[in-house]
Design a protein around this motif. Structure first.
Motif, PDB file in Angstrom:
ATOM      1  N   LEU A   1      23.910 -13.398  25.945  1.00 57.76           N
ATOM      2  CA  LEU A   1      25.054 -12.813  25.248  1.00 57.76           C
ATOM      3  C   LEU A   1      26.340 -12.928  26.057  1.00 57.76           C
ATOM      4  O   LEU A   1      27.412 -13.158  25.494  1.00 57.76           O
ATOM      5  CB  LEU A   1      24.772 -11.365  24.880  1.00 57.76           C
ATOM      6  CG  LEU A   1      23.701 -11.179  23.809  1.00 57.76           C
ATOM      7  CD1 LEU A   1      23.440  -9.701  23.557  1.00 57.76           C
ATOM      8  CD2 LEU A   1      24.092 -11.877  22.514  1.00 57.76           C
ATOM      9  N   CYS A   2      26.235 -12.790  27.362  1.00 59.01           N
ATOM     10  CA  CYS A   2      27.430 -12.951  28.210  1.00 59.01           C
ATOM     11  C   CYS A   2      27.909 -14.394  28.193  1.00 59.01           C
ATOM     12  O   CYS A   2      29.116 -14.652  28.213  1.00 59.01           O
ATOM     13  CB  CYS A   2      27.133 -12.514  29.636  1.00 59.01           C
ATOM     14  SG  CYS A   2      27.008 -10.739  29.838  1.00 59.01           S
ATOM     15  N   PHE A   3      26.994 -15.343  28.141  1.00 62.04           N
ATOM     16  CA  PHE A   3      27.363 -16.755  28.166  1.00 62.04           C
ATOM     17  C   PHE A   3      27.929 -17.225  26.825  1.00 62.04           C
ATOM     18  O   PHE A   3      28.912 -17.954  26.780  1.00 62.04           O
ATOM     19  CB  PHE A   3      26.142 -17.607  28.531  1.00 62.04           C
ATOM     20  CG  PHE A   3      26.421 -19.073  28.542  1.00 62.04           C
ATOM     21  CD1 PHE A   3      27.142 -19.652  29.586  1.00 62.04           C
ATOM     22  CD2 PHE A   3      25.973 -19.881  27.514  1.00 62.04           C
ATOM     23  CE1 PHE A   3      27.411 -21.008  29.592  1.00 62.04           C
ATOM     24  CE2 PHE A   3      26.239 -21.240  27.510  1.00 62.04           C
ATOM     25  CZ  PHE A   3      26.949 -21.813  28.552  1.00 62.04           C
TER      26      PHE A   3
ATOM     27  N   ILE B   1      25.742 -15.656  15.833  1.00 60.42           N
ATOM     28  CA  ILE B   1      26.032 -14.804  16.977  1.00 60.42           C
ATOM     29  C   ILE B   1      27.334 -14.019  16.785  1.00 60.42           C
ATOM     30  O   ILE B   1      27.497 -12.929  17.331  1.00 60.42           O
ATOM     31  CB  ILE B   1      26.044 -15.619  18.296  1.00 60.42           C
ATOM     32  CG1 ILE B   1      26.061 -14.700  19.517  1.00 60.42           C
ATOM     33  CG2 ILE B   1      27.200 -16.578  18.339  1.00 60.42           C
ATOM     34  CD1 ILE B   1      24.817 -13.903  19.706  1.00 60.42           C
ATOM     35  N   GLU B   2      28.268 -14.540  15.980  1.00 63.36           N
ATOM     36  CA  GLU B   2      29.525 -13.841  15.745  1.00 63.36           C
ATOM     37  C   GLU B   2      29.316 -12.499  15.052  1.00 63.36           C
ATOM     38  O   GLU B   2      30.176 -11.625  15.104  1.00 63.36           O
ATOM     39  CB  GLU B   2      30.472 -14.691  14.878  1.00 63.36           C
ATOM     40  CG  GLU B   2      30.752 -16.066  15.420  1.00 63.36           C
ATOM     41  CD  GLU B   2      29.644 -17.066  15.098  1.00 63.36           C
ATOM     42  OE1 GLU B   2      28.973 -16.946  14.047  1.00 63.36           O
ATOM     43  OE2 GLU B   2      29.428 -17.952  15.925  1.00 63.36           O
ATOM     44  N   LYS B   3      28.178 -12.320  14.404  1.00 64.31           N
ATOM     45  CA  LYS B   3      27.900 -11.077  13.699  1.00 64.31           C
ATOM     46  C   LYS B   3      27.455  -9.952  14.634  1.00 64.31           C
ATOM     47  O   LYS B   3      27.400  -8.807  14.236  1.00 64.31           O
ATOM     48  CB  LYS B   3      26.838 -11.312  12.628  1.00 64.31           C
ATOM     49  CG  LYS B   3      27.330 -12.218  11.515  1.00 64.31           C
ATOM     50  CD  LYS B   3      26.304 -12.368  10.445  1.00 64.31           C
ATOM     51  CE  LYS B   3      26.846 -13.266   9.343  1.00 64.31           C
ATOM     52  NZ  LYS B   3      25.890 -13.416   8.240  1.00 64.31           N
TER      53      LYS B   3
ATOM     54  N   LEU C   1      15.005  -8.577  29.509  1.00 67.47           N
ATOM     55  CA  LEU C   1      16.299  -7.917  29.413  1.00 67.47           C
ATOM     56  C   LEU C   1      17.381  -8.759  30.082  1.00 67.47           C
ATOM     57  O   LEU C   1      18.480  -8.917  29.551  1.00 67.47           O
ATOM     58  CB  LEU C   1      16.219  -6.516  30.037  1.00 67.47           C
ATOM     59  CG  LEU C   1      17.453  -5.654  29.950  1.00 67.47           C
ATOM     60  CD1 LEU C   1      17.977  -5.537  28.529  1.00 67.47           C
ATOM     61  CD2 LEU C   1      17.159  -4.275  30.523  1.00 67.47           C
ATOM     62  N   GLU C   2      17.063  -9.328  31.221  1.00 64.30           N
ATOM     63  CA  GLU C   2      18.020 -10.188  31.922  1.00 64.30           C
ATOM     64  C   GLU C   2      18.377 -11.418  31.085  1.00 64.30           C
ATOM     65  O   GLU C   2      19.541 -11.828  31.024  1.00 64.30           O
ATOM     66  CB  GLU C   2      17.457 -10.619  33.271  1.00 64.30           C
ATOM     67  CG  GLU C   2      18.438 -11.391  34.107  1.00 64.30           C
ATOM     68  CD  GLU C   2      17.917 -11.705  35.495  1.00 64.30           C
ATOM     69  OE1 GLU C   2      18.549 -12.541  36.162  1.00 64.30           O
ATOM     70  OE2 GLU C   2      16.906 -11.125  35.927  1.00 64.30           O
ATOM     71  N   LEU C   3      17.400 -12.004  30.406  1.00 62.59           N
ATOM     72  CA  LEU C   3      17.660 -13.156  29.538  1.00 62.59           C
ATOM     73  C   LEU C   3      18.589 -12.796  28.386  1.00 62.59           C
ATOM     74  O   LEU C   3      19.522 -13.536  28.068  1.00 62.59           O
ATOM     75  CB  LEU C   3      16.350 -13.721  28.979  1.00 62.59           C
ATOM     76  CG  LEU C   3      15.520 -14.573  29.910  1.00 62.59           C
ATOM     77  CD1 LEU C   3      14.165 -14.882  29.288  1.00 62.59           C
ATOM     78  CD2 LEU C   3      16.250 -15.853  30.252  1.00 62.59           C
ATOM     79  N   ILE C   4      18.331 -11.658  27.755  1.00 61.95           N
ATOM     80  CA  ILE C   4      19.170 -11.212  26.640  1.00 61.95           C
ATOM     81  C   ILE C   4      20.612 -11.042  27.099  1.00 61.95           C
ATOM     82  O   ILE C   4      21.547 -11.558  26.478  1.00 61.95           O
ATOM     83  CB  ILE C   4      18.641  -9.887  26.054  1.00 61.95           C
ATOM     84  CG1 ILE C   4      17.298 -10.100  25.362  1.00 61.95           C
ATOM     85  CG2 ILE C   4      19.651  -9.276  25.084  1.00 61.95           C
ATOM     86  CD1 ILE C   4      16.567  -8.813  25.025  1.00 61.95           C
ATOM     87  N   LEU C   5      20.795 -10.325  28.188  1.00 61.71           N
ATOM     88  CA  LEU C   5      22.143 -10.069  28.690  1.00 61.71           C
ATOM     89  C   LEU C   5      22.834 -11.360  29.116  1.00 61.71           C
ATOM     90  O   LEU C   5      24.016 -11.568  28.834  1.00 61.71           O
ATOM     91  CB  LEU C   5      22.096  -9.071  29.846  1.00 61.71           C
ATOM     92  CG  LEU C   5      21.566  -7.679  29.491  1.00 61.71           C
ATOM     93  CD1 LEU C   5      21.430  -6.836  30.740  1.00 61.71           C
ATOM     94  CD2 LEU C   5      22.445  -7.011  28.459  1.00 61.71           C
ATOM     95  N   SER C   6      22.096 -12.246  29.757  1.00 65.77           N
ATOM     96  CA  SER C   6      22.673 -13.516  30.192  1.00 65.77           C
ATOM     97  C   SER C   6      23.114 -14.364  29.007  1.00 65.77           C
ATOM     98  O   SER C   6      24.208 -14.941  29.012  1.00 65.77           O
ATOM     99  CB  SER C   6      21.667 -14.303  31.027  1.00 65.77           C
ATOM    100  OG  SER C   6      21.368 -13.623  32.213  1.00 65.77           O
TER     101      SER C   6
END
Length: 99
Positions: free
Chosen positions: A55-57, A25-27, A48-53
Motif C-alpha cells: 500500500l505504501c508503494f 486500489i484507488e477505492k 502485515l509487513e507485505l500489506i503495508l509495503s
C-alpha cells in the motif's frame, strides 16, 4: 464494494491482492491496523509487513496503526513515512497481576 471491511491479517492480504489485481486500489482510502506490534510475529508478521509495503508503494493510503507495546515505534513510523502520535492516556486504570 463494501464501505468497511473488518478482517484478519490473512484475509486483508487476500483482499489487497485482489484489489491490486483488478486495478481498484484507488477505492482504498483508509487502512486501520490494530496491534501493529504483531508485525514482529514469527507466524503472521510478514503478512502485515507485505500489506503495508504494497500500500505504501502503490498508493498513498491513509494508515491508522495502533499498538500499546511497540519498542521501536519511531523506526516503523519512518519506514511508513507516517506522523507519529504517542500518548500515555488510559481511560481506565491498567492493573497487572502475576500468579
Amino acid at each position: 464494494m463494501p464501505n468497511l471491511v473488518l478482517c484478519t491479517v490473512e484475509k486483508a492480504g487476500q483482499l489487497i491482492n485482489k484489489i491490486i489485481e483488478t486495478k481498484q486500489i484507488e477505492k482504498v482510502c483508509t487502512l486501520v491496523v490494530d496491534e501493529l506490534h504483531l508485525i514482529g510475529d514469527d507466524q503472521r508478521g510478514y503478512l502485515l509487513e507485505l500489506i503495508l509495503s504494497k500500500l505504501c508503494f502503490l498508493k498513498r493510503v491513509q494508515l491508522i496503526a495502533m499498538s500499546a507495546t511497540f519498542p521501536n515505534i519511531e523506526q516503523v513510523a519512518n519506514w511508513l513515512e507516517a506522523e507519529l502520535y504517542v500518548t500515555n492516556f488510559r481511560p481506565t486504570k491498567v492493573t497487572e497481576y502475576i500468579k
